[in-house]
Design a protein around this motif. Sequence first.
Motif, PDB file in Angstrom:
ATOM      1  N   ALA A 103       0.827  -1.209   0.000  1.00  0.00           N
ATOM      2  CA  ALA A 103       0.000   0.000   0.000  1.00  0.00           C
ATOM      3  C   ALA A 103       0.861   1.257   0.000  1.00  0.00           C
ATOM      4  N   ALA A 104       2.027   1.188   0.627  1.00  0.00           N
ATOM      5  CA  ALA A 104       2.924   2.341   0.699  1.00  0.00           C
ATOM      6  C   ALA A 104       3.809   2.468  -0.542  1.00  0.00           C
ATOM      7  N   ASN A 105       3.671   1.544  -1.469  1.00  0.00           N
ATOM      8  CA  ASN A 105       4.516   1.499  -2.653  1.00  0.00           C
ATOM      9  C   ASN A 105       3.687   1.730  -3.916  1.00  0.00           C
ATOM     10  N   PRO A 106       3.145   2.945  -4.094  1.00  0.00           N
ATOM     11  CA  PRO A 106       2.235   3.184  -5.217  1.00  0.00           C
ATOM     12  C   PRO A 106       2.908   3.054  -6.585  1.00  0.00           C
ATOM     13  N   ASP A 107       4.200   3.284  -6.661  1.00  0.00           N
ATOM     14  CA  ASP A 107       4.872   3.153  -7.956  1.00  0.00           C
ATOM     15  C   ASP A 107       5.249   1.707  -8.273  1.00  0.00           C
ATOM     16  N   LYS A 108       4.987   0.805  -7.344  1.00  0.00           N
ATOM     17  CA  LYS A 108       5.196  -0.640  -7.527  1.00  0.00           C
ATOM     18  C   LYS A 108       6.617  -0.989  -7.951  1.00  0.00           C
ATOM     19  N   ASP A 109       7.598  -0.216  -7.451  1.00  0.00           N
ATOM     20  CA  ASP A 109       8.989  -0.507  -7.807  1.00  0.00           C
ATOM     21  C   ASP A 109       9.650  -1.479  -6.830  1.00  0.00           C
ATOM     22  N   GLY A 110       8.918  -1.920  -5.806  1.00  0.00           N
ATOM     23  CA  GLY A 110       9.439  -2.903  -4.872  1.00  0.00           C
ATOM     24  C   GLY A 110      10.289  -2.323  -3.758  1.00  0.00           C
ATOM     25  N   THR A 111      10.383  -0.990  -3.703  1.00  0.00           N
ATOM     26  CA  THR A 111      11.154  -0.346  -2.646  1.00  0.00           C
ATOM     27  C   THR A 111      10.390   0.855  -2.111  1.00  0.00           C
ATOM     28  N   LEU A 112      10.707   1.216  -0.873  1.00  0.00           N
ATOM     29  CA  LEU A 112      10.116   2.394  -0.247  1.00  0.00           C
ATOM     30  C   LEU A 112      11.219   3.380   0.079  1.00  0.00           C
ATOM     31  N   ASP A 113      11.012   4.624  -0.307  1.00  0.00           N
ATOM     32  CA  ASP A 113      11.949   5.683   0.061  1.00  0.00           C
ATOM     33  C   ASP A 113      11.331   6.509   1.188  1.00  0.00           C
ATOM     34  N   ALA A 114      12.054   7.500   1.651  1.00  0.00           N
ATOM     35  CA  ALA A 114      11.584   8.318   2.779  1.00  0.00           C
ATOM     36  C   ALA A 114      10.246   8.983   2.463  1.00  0.00           C
ATOM     37  N   LYS A 115      10.067   9.445   1.225  1.00  0.00           N
ATOM     38  CA  LYS A 115       8.814  10.098   0.855  1.00  0.00           C
ATOM     39  C   LYS A 115       7.640   9.118   0.971  1.00  0.00           C
ATOM     40  N   GLU A 116       7.824   7.901   0.495  1.00  0.00           N
ATOM     41  CA  GLU A 116       6.750   6.908   0.577  1.00  0.00           C
ATOM     42  C   GLU A 116       6.478   6.520   2.035  1.00  0.00           C
ATOM     43  N   LEU A 117       7.524   6.465   2.849  1.00  0.00           N
ATOM     44  CA  LEU A 117       7.327   6.144   4.261  1.00  0.00           C
ATOM     45  C   LEU A 117       6.624   7.266   5.016  1.00  0.00           C
ATOM     46  N   ASN A 118       6.712   8.480   4.517  1.00  0.00           N
ATOM     47  CA  ASN A 118       6.024   9.606   5.145  1.00  0.00           C
ATOM     48  C   ASN A 118       4.572   9.733   4.707  1.00  0.00           C
ATOM     49  N   SER A 119       4.150   8.896   3.773  1.00  0.00           N
ATOM     50  CA  SER A 119       2.748   8.902   3.353  1.00  0.00           C
ATOM     51  C   SER A 119       1.896   8.249   4.451  1.00  0.00           C
ATOM     52  N   ARG A 120       0.607   8.396   4.336  1.00  0.00           N
ATOM     53  CA  ARG A 120      -0.292   7.766   5.315  1.00  0.00           C
ATOM     54  C   ARG A 120      -0.066   6.257   5.369  1.00  0.00           C
ATOM     55  N   ALA A 121       0.028   5.632   4.189  1.00  0.00           N
ATOM     56  CA  ALA A 121       0.250   4.188   4.132  1.00  0.00           C
ATOM     57  C   ALA A 121       1.627   3.819   4.695  1.00  0.00           C
ATOM     58  N   GLY A 122       2.623   4.644   4.435  1.00  0.00           N
ATOM     59  CA  GLY A 122       3.959   4.395   4.957  1.00  0.00           C
ATOM     60  C   GLY A 122       4.001   4.482   6.470  1.00  0.00           C
ATOM     61  N   ARG A 123       3.310   5.467   7.017  1.00  0.00           N
ATOM     62  CA  ARG A 123       3.258   5.600   8.475  1.00  0.00           C
ATOM     63  C   ARG A 123       2.524   4.414   9.106  1.00  0.00           C
ATOM     64  N   ALA A 124       1.509   3.880   8.412  1.00  0.00           N
ATOM     65  CA  ALA A 124       0.800   2.694   8.907  1.00  0.00           C
ATOM     66  C   ALA A 124       1.753   1.495   8.950  1.00  0.00           C
ATOM     67  N   LEU A 125       2.597   1.380   7.943  1.00  0.00           N
ATOM     68  CA  LEU A 125       3.603   0.315   7.943  1.00  0.00           C
ATOM     69  C   LEU A 125       4.582   0.514   9.096  1.00  0.00           C
ATOM     70  N   LEU A 126       5.061   1.723   9.260  1.00  0.00           N
ATOM     71  CA  LEU A 126       6.048   1.980  10.315  1.00  0.00           C
ATOM     72  C   LEU A 126       5.492   1.715  11.709  1.00  0.00           C
ATOM     73  N   ARG A 127       4.176   1.873  11.886  1.00  0.00           N
ATOM     74  CA  ARG A 127       3.571   1.545  13.187  1.00  0.00           C
ATOM     75  C   ARG A 127       3.779   0.076  13.526  1.00  0.00           C
ATOM     76  N   LEU A 128       3.824  -0.777  12.508  1.00  0.00           N
ATOM     77  CA  LEU A 128       4.054  -2.200  12.744  1.00  0.00           C
ATOM     78  C   LEU A 128       5.502  -2.515  13.064  1.00  0.00           C
ATOM     79  N   LEU A 129       6.396  -1.584  12.749  1.00  0.00           N
ATOM     80  CA  LEU A 129       7.830  -1.831  12.911  1.00  0.00           C
ATOM     81  C   LEU A 129       8.436  -1.099  14.106  1.00  0.00           C
ATOM     82  N   ARG A 130       7.662  -0.306  14.815  1.00  0.00           N
ATOM     83  CA  ARG A 130       8.224   0.464  15.927  1.00  0.00           C
ATOM     84  C   ARG A 130       8.181  -0.301  17.230  1.00  0.00           C
TER      85      ARG A 130
END
Length: 130
Positions: A103-130
């Motif tokens: 969900a945090a990877n809208p460009d479907k390139d298989g990687t997440l950068d800082a911008k994608e992690l700062n998105s709503r979906a990226g922050r939801a992912l980071l909640r699982l990793l904190r």
Amino acid sequence: MISRRSIALALTIALSAGPAWSASGNAVKLLDTDNDGTLDLAEVKKTAAALFAKLDRDHDGTLDARELRGRLTAKELAAADPDRDGTLTLDEYLSVVEQRFNAANPDKDGTLDAKELNSRAGRALLRLLR
């Protein structure tokens, strides 16, 4: 090869940094084991698996709502729990992590950068990793 100790150390640093690491590129720096400036699914799953082991305080191989400590809402836990036993196995937890990664990877390139992690979906992912 990254050791479990290195992952645990990175998690400890990330956890002590609090919300600031999720709001910046610090998450990428801390969890990017191949140092390419992005997080791929394998890196994220390694981190999630190490965190799962740490959260599983009773060592029963599952996480209940208490052990998850707000990482998932009751509704999200129910949706991620196909056997409806009120807990998540490692595979079930990693499935949620993968869904949030995608969900945090809208460009479907298989990687997440800082911008994608700062998105709503990226922050939801980071909640699982904190």
